[in-house]
Design a protein around this motif. Sequence first.
Motif, short mmCIF file in Angstrom:
data_model
loop_
_atom_site.label_atom_id
_atom_site.label_comp_id
_atom_site.label_asym_id
_atom_site.label_seq_id
_atom_site.Cartn_x
_atom_site.Cartn_y
_atom_site.Cartn_z
N ALA A 208 -23.63 16.15 -43.12
CA ALA A 208 -24.24 17.45 -42.81
C ALA A 208 -24.71 18.14 -44.08
O ALA A 208 -25.77 18.78 -44.11
CB ALA A 208 -23.25 18.32 -42.05
N PHE A 209 -23.92 18.02 -45.16
CA PHE A 209 -24.32 18.64 -46.43
C PHE A 209 -25.59 18.01 -46.98
O PHE A 209 -26.48 18.72 -47.47
CB PHE A 209 -23.18 18.51 -47.45
N ASN A 210 -25.68 16.68 -46.93
CA ASN A 210 -26.89 16.02 -47.43
C ASN A 210 -28.13 16.50 -46.69
O ASN A 210 -29.18 16.76 -47.29
CB ASN A 210 -26.74 14.50 -47.29
N ALA A 211 -28.01 16.62 -45.37
CA ALA A 211 -29.15 17.10 -44.58
C ALA A 211 -29.46 18.56 -44.91
O ALA A 211 -30.63 18.95 -45.02
CB ALA A 211 -28.85 16.94 -43.09
N MET A 212 -28.42 19.36 -45.12
CA MET A 212 -28.62 20.79 -45.41
C MET A 212 -29.32 20.98 -46.75
O MET A 212 -30.26 21.78 -46.86
CB MET A 212 -27.27 21.51 -45.42
N LEU A 214 -31.27 18.99 -48.33
CA LEU A 214 -32.68 18.58 -48.24
C LEU A 214 -33.52 19.68 -47.60
O LEU A 214 -34.64 19.97 -48.06
CB LEU A 214 -32.79 17.28 -47.44
N ARG A 215 -32.98 20.30 -46.54
CA ARG A 215 -33.73 21.39 -45.89
C ARG A 215 -33.90 22.57 -46.84
O ARG A 215 -34.97 23.18 -46.91
CB ARG A 215 -33.01 21.82 -44.61
N ILE A 216 -32.82 22.91 -47.57
CA ILE A 216 -32.91 24.03 -48.51
C ILE A 216 -33.94 23.72 -49.60
O ILE A 216 -34.74 24.58 -49.98
CB ILE A 216 -31.52 24.31 -49.13
N HIS A 217 -33.91 22.49 -50.11
CA HIS A 217 -34.87 22.13 -51.16
C HIS A 217 -36.30 22.20 -50.64
O HIS A 217 -37.20 22.68 -51.35
CB HIS A 217 -34.57 20.71 -51.66
N GLU A 218 -36.52 21.75 -49.42
CA GLU A 218 -37.87 21.82 -48.85
C GLU A 218 -38.33 23.27 -48.69
O GLU A 218 -39.49 23.60 -48.98
CB GLU A 218 -37.90 21.10 -47.50
N LEU A 219 -37.43 24.15 -48.25
CA LEU A 219 -37.79 25.56 -48.10
C LEU A 219 -38.11 26.20 -49.46
O LEU A 219 -39.10 26.93 -49.59
CB LEU A 219 -36.65 26.32 -47.42
N LEU A 220 -37.28 25.90 -50.47
CA LEU A 220 -37.52 26.47 -51.79
C LEU A 220 -38.82 25.92 -52.39
O LEU A 220 -39.59 26.67 -53.02
CB LEU A 220 -36.34 26.17 -52.71
#
Length: 430
Positions: A208-212, A214-220
């Motif tokens: 779950a952390f790995n997926a999270m 990646l999503r945070i990096h994409e948003l930033l």
Amino acid sequence: MGLPGRLLAILLLVATIDFVANSIVLDRANDFALREDDAARMAEHLTIAYRVIERTEPANRSVVARELSTERFSVRWSAQPDTLPTTVSLTRLRAQVLAFEPDLGKVDLRMHLLPLRGQGDIGGSMTLSDRSYLTFRTFSRSAWTLNLGRVGQTVLPTALLALLAWFLFRTTLRPLATLVQATRRVGSAQPQSLPETGPAEVRELIHAFNAMQLRIHELLARGSQTLLAIGHDLRTPLARLQLRLDNAAIDPAAHQEMSRDIDEMRDLLASLQVFVESGDDRTAQQRIDVAAMVQTLVDAASDRGADAVYAGPDSLDMVARPVAVRRSVSNLIENALHYGGNVRVAVRDRGDLIEIEVADDGPGIPDDQLEEVLQPFVRLDNARSRDTPGMGLGLPIVHRAIRSENGRLHLRNAPQGGLRATIRLPRVPD
């Protein structure tokens, strides 16, 4: 196997070892025997004690029992059964004693291994004709081997449980410790997927952390790209506006004010671009001489006539992105010179950490705003005058760049006045 399954397996293993240890001690106790002369002497003592107490009036039996006792053989009489802290029965030893004195078999002779209390190793009891009881304790060096076995019976499962618990916690917490380190880098560096190891619950958490991240990096990344695109698109209309202003016949004072507004917008866009890029440096980390780099920046400021002093080693290696470190130290030096009029820069070797301190003698920052000034576009009240340059991005740029290197920026006011900005960076990245 999940964490509950591992705990259950450990408990079953410890229970099995405890059962085996008990069985070994019981088998050894059943086979325990004394030397022939020691067994004969014990049988003689027991027979004499029984016959003397049996013939003594009940009122005097306690006194007589004490008189019969010695340092190695103690006797005690009681009208009620005496509760002995017994562990295992000494079957073979009892048979050995009865072989010398068969009459003791008629008095319900019982023999046990006693706990380690310094009062004897072998204990037991005999039943008198009036249903009162005679208990005894005797010391035997041979019984110490059995007592050591009893100690092992208790210590071995406990030690094994402690060892297995340590191993379980170590193997379980190792991926969690890695996860904690990774959470500190979220949003400040390129995402790196963690290996999904450990118990099932921990693997699910890491997944779950790995997926999270990646999503945070994409948003930033999407936000940074949007800001850079806006800044790029605004440069063209600003250039046209400046051109039209230069060709317009307007009052010189108004022309100067409008030109300053345009320059301020350009500075804002340039600072915004630097701020966005400071946290998105994708260049590879490399070995740099941070002491030489800082000395060069201080010397450059001193060559311009600024009051700048360096203190520290001539050479100090570390692994980092040189652009991020140089930009951070340069911004802090310029900030100190602007608000304090002077700057003192120190580089210190803290083992696994490199510390860079930039100090000035200026007014400092109110204590309740030391954290606030690290946020973008925050300017102190005394710096909000339009005559004061800056967009409130100097310290945030440093903060963002240092975070991307897994470092920390700490601000504090010196007791004698002035601001102390301290950068702490790992000598070698994790």
